[in-house]
Design a protein around this motif. Structure first.
Motif, PDB file in Angstrom:
ATOM      1  N   PRO A  85       0.797  -1.233   0.000  1.00 45.88           N
ATOM      2  CA  PRO A  85       0.000   0.000   0.000  1.00 45.88           C
ATOM      3  C   PRO A  85       0.832   1.286   0.000  1.00 45.88           C
ATOM      4  N   TRP A  86       2.010   1.258   0.574  1.00 48.48           N
ATOM      5  CA  TRP A  86       2.792   2.485   0.686  1.00 48.48           C
ATOM      6  C   TRP A  86       3.809   2.673  -0.436  1.00 48.48           C
ATOM      7  N   THR A  87       3.779   1.829  -1.460  1.00 45.54           N
ATOM      8  CA  THR A  87       4.771   1.952  -2.521  1.00 45.54           C
ATOM      9  C   THR A  87       4.637   3.262  -3.290  1.00 45.54           C
ATOM     10  N   GLN A  88       3.429   3.814  -3.355  1.00 42.61           N
ATOM     11  CA  GLN A  88       3.283   5.086  -4.056  1.00 42.61           C
ATOM     12  C   GLN A  88       3.953   6.230  -3.299  1.00 42.61           C
ATOM     13  N   LEU A  89       4.359   5.993  -2.069  1.00 42.04           N
ATOM     14  CA  LEU A  89       5.111   7.000  -1.326  1.00 42.04           C
ATOM     15  C   LEU A  89       6.581   7.022  -1.740  1.00 42.04           C
ATOM     16  N   GLY A  90       7.001   6.074  -2.567  1.00 40.25           N
ATOM     17  CA  GLY A  90       8.371   6.036  -3.086  1.00 40.25           C
ATOM     18  C   GLY A  90       9.397   5.834  -1.986  1.00 40.25           C
ATOM     19  N   GLY A  91      10.534   6.494  -2.151  1.00 49.11           N
ATOM     20  CA  GLY A  91      11.637   6.350  -1.214  1.00 49.11           C
ATOM     21  C   GLY A  91      11.259   6.728   0.208  1.00 49.11           C
ATOM     22  N   PHE A  92      10.434   7.760   0.354  1.00 44.63           N
ATOM     23  CA  PHE A  92      10.025   8.181   1.694  1.00 44.63           C
ATOM     24  C   PHE A  92       9.278   7.051   2.403  1.00 44.63           C
ATOM     25  N   GLY A  93       8.313   6.459   1.732  1.00 41.63           N
ATOM     26  CA  GLY A  93       7.541   5.372   2.330  1.00 41.63           C
ATOM     27  C   GLY A  93       8.396   4.158   2.638  1.00 41.63           C
ATOM     28  N   GLN A  94       9.323   3.847   1.725  1.00 45.85           N
ATOM     29  CA  GLN A  94      10.220   2.713   1.963  1.00 45.85           C
ATOM     30  C   GLN A  94      11.062   2.962   3.215  1.00 45.85           C
ATOM     31  N   GLY A  95      11.630   4.168   3.336  1.00 45.69           N
ATOM     32  CA  GLY A  95      12.438   4.492   4.513  1.00 45.69           C
ATOM     33  C   GLY A  95      11.620   4.486   5.792  1.00 45.69           C
ATOM     34  N   LEU A  96      10.439   5.080   5.722  1.00 44.78           N
ATOM     35  CA  LEU A  96       9.564   5.153   6.893  1.00 44.78           C
ATOM     36  C   LEU A  96       9.187   3.759   7.387  1.00 44.78           C
ATOM     37  N   TRP A  97       8.621   2.927   6.496  1.00 41.82           N
ATOM     38  CA  TRP A  97       8.134   1.626   6.919  1.00 41.82           C
ATOM     39  C   TRP A  97       9.257   0.663   7.249  1.00 41.82           C
ATOM     40  N   SER A  98      10.397   0.802   6.587  1.00 44.06           N
ATOM     41  CA  SER A  98      11.540  -0.049   6.948  1.00 44.06           C
ATOM     42  C   SER A  98      11.950   0.219   8.385  1.00 44.06           C
ATOM     43  N   ASN A  99      11.866   1.457   8.808  1.00 44.79           N
ATOM     44  CA  ASN A  99      12.260   1.803  10.169  1.00 44.79           C
ATOM     45  C   ASN A  99      11.149   1.504  11.174  1.00 44.79           C
ATOM     46  N   VAL A 100       9.906   1.835  10.838  1.00 47.85           N
ATOM     47  CA  VAL A 100       8.792   1.595  11.765  1.00 47.85           C
ATOM     48  C   VAL A 100       8.638   0.100  12.051  1.00 47.85           C
ATOM     49  N   LEU A 101       8.853  -0.742  11.035  1.00 47.31           N
ATOM     50  CA  LEU A 101       8.684  -2.185  11.214  1.00 47.31           C
ATOM     51  C   LEU A 101       9.942  -2.881  11.723  1.00 47.31           C
ATOM     52  N   ASN A 102      10.940  -2.117  12.104  1.00 49.38           N
ATOM     53  CA  ASN A 102      12.192  -2.684  12.590  1.00 49.38           C
ATOM     54  C   ASN A 102      12.158  -2.765  14.119  1.00 49.38           C
ATOM     55  N   PRO A 103      12.020  -3.962  14.681  1.00 47.08           N
ATOM     56  CA  PRO A 103      11.956  -4.067  16.139  1.00 47.08           C
ATOM     57  C   PRO A 103      13.247  -3.631  16.823  1.00 47.08           C
ATOM     58  N   LYS A 104      14.360  -3.685  16.111  1.00 45.13           N
ATOM     59  CA  LYS A 104      15.624  -3.255  16.720  1.00 45.13           C
ATOM     60  C   LYS A 104      15.643  -1.734  16.920  1.00 45.13           C
ATOM     61  N   ALA A 105      14.999  -1.002  16.026  1.00 49.91           N
ATOM     62  CA  ALA A 105      14.907   0.453  16.202  1.00 49.91           C
ATOM     63  C   ALA A 105      14.086   0.778  17.444  1.00 49.91           C
ATOM     64  N   ALA A 106      13.011   0.018  17.672  1.00 52.37           N
ATOM     65  CA  ALA A 106      12.205   0.227  18.879  1.00 52.37           C
ATOM     66  C   ALA A 106      13.004  -0.104  20.122  1.00 52.37           C
ATOM     67  N   SER A 107      13.813  -1.154  20.042  1.00 49.12           N
ATOM     68  CA  SER A 107      14.564  -1.554  21.227  1.00 49.12           C
ATOM     69  C   SER A 107      15.626  -0.521  21.612  1.00 49.12           C
ATOM     70  N   VAL A 108      16.087   0.283  20.665  1.00 45.94           N
ATOM     71  CA  VAL A 108      17.036   1.361  20.992  1.00 45.94           C
ATOM     72  C   VAL A 108      16.403   2.302  22.003  1.00 45.94           C
ATOM     73  N   TYR A 109      15.120   2.610  21.784  1.00 51.19           N
ATOM     74  CA  TYR A 109      14.443   3.538  22.681  1.00 51.19           C
ATOM     75  C   TYR A 109      14.043   2.903  24.000  1.00 51.19           C
ATOM     76  N   LEU A 110      14.183   1.604  24.101  1.00 52.46           N
ATOM     77  CA  LEU A 110      13.882   0.922  25.360  1.00 52.46           C
ATOM     78  C   LEU A 110      15.128   0.523  26.128  1.00 52.46           C
ATOM     79  N   THR A 111      16.237   0.335  25.443  1.00 53.20           N
ATOM     80  CA  THR A 111      17.447  -0.128  26.126  1.00 53.20           C
ATOM     81  C   THR A 111      18.513   0.951  26.246  1.00 53.20           C
ATOM     82  N   LEU A 112      18.707   1.725  25.201  1.00 50.19           N
ATOM     83  CA  LEU A 112      19.770   2.723  25.211  1.00 50.19           C
ATOM     84  C   LEU A 112      19.310   4.061  25.793  1.00 50.19           C
ATOM     85  N   VAL A 113      18.176   4.538  25.356  1.00 51.72           N
ATOM     86  CA  VAL A 113      17.685   5.855  25.772  1.00 51.72           C
ATOM     87  C   VAL A 113      17.491   5.965  27.284  1.00 51.72           C
TER      88      VAL A 113
END
Length: 184
Positions: A85-113
């Motif tokens: 569904p987000w492919t029409q967002l192009g590079g922005f959508g790819q970058g956004l969803w790649s990061n939002v769906l990355n559990p390791k990015a979430a864990s940074v805010y739970l372990t490091l922050v």
């Protein structure tokens, strides 16, 4: 086919959009952390499994799409039956969803922050300050490599090289997707 300089400009603009999408993905994780949703997801085995499976599936989809584009010797397309569904967002959508769906990015805010938070002050503004610093570093790093890749692209832009890189990138994304989905 457009001249190499046009491809370089397209690559750079796609990279810039992806970098800002990724930065917005970090903003989503920071917001979730500030309101306590990240802790809730990370503490629920089922919710964490869902996030890991979604993230892994997305990486696998990107890998398969990239691999398939190698057969055509072209850049990956967002047209066709393998469309999210987000492919029409192009590079922005790819970058956004790649990061939002990355559990390791979430864990940074739970372990490091939390190591940098002071309990005597409001938590949300502290998380915002750390997130802004994190986003600034990610943007500088991503934009630097986008510029390097765009410059290199004009030097190595051949159909054979594109096919090889698409196959390599597709394979790496599939491996990372499987690893993400099966990580404990």
């Amino acid at each position: 086919m457009p001249p190499a300089s046009a491809w370089s400009g397209l690559a750079r603009s796609d990279g810039v959009r992806a970098a800002f999408g990724s930065a917005c993905g970090l903003l989503v994780h920071a917001t979730f952390a500030a309101v306590g949703l990240s802790a809730l997801v990370m503490s629920s085995a089922r919710a964490l499994t869902v996030v890991k499976l979604l993230g892994g599936s997305y990486l696998i989809w990107l890998g398969v799409t990239t691999w398939r584009s190698a057969r055509r010797g072209a850049k990956p397309t967002t047209r066709g039956r393998w469309r999210l569904p987000w492919t029409q967002l192009g590079g922005f959508g790819q970058g956004l969803w790649s990061n939002v769906l990355n559990p390791k990015a979430a864990s940074v805010y739970l372990t490091l922050v939390p190591q940098f938070l002071t309990s005597s002050r409001p938590i949300a503004p502290q998380i915002v300050t750390l997130a802004v610093a994190h986003i600034a570093v990610v943007l500088v790093w991503s934009l630097f490599w986008t510029t390097v890749a765009a410059a290199a692209r004009t030097a190595i832009d051949t159909p054979r090289f594109r096919r090889g890189m698409s196959r390599l990138a597709g394979g790496v994304l599939v491996v990372l997707g499987v690893r993400t989905a099966t990580a404990s």
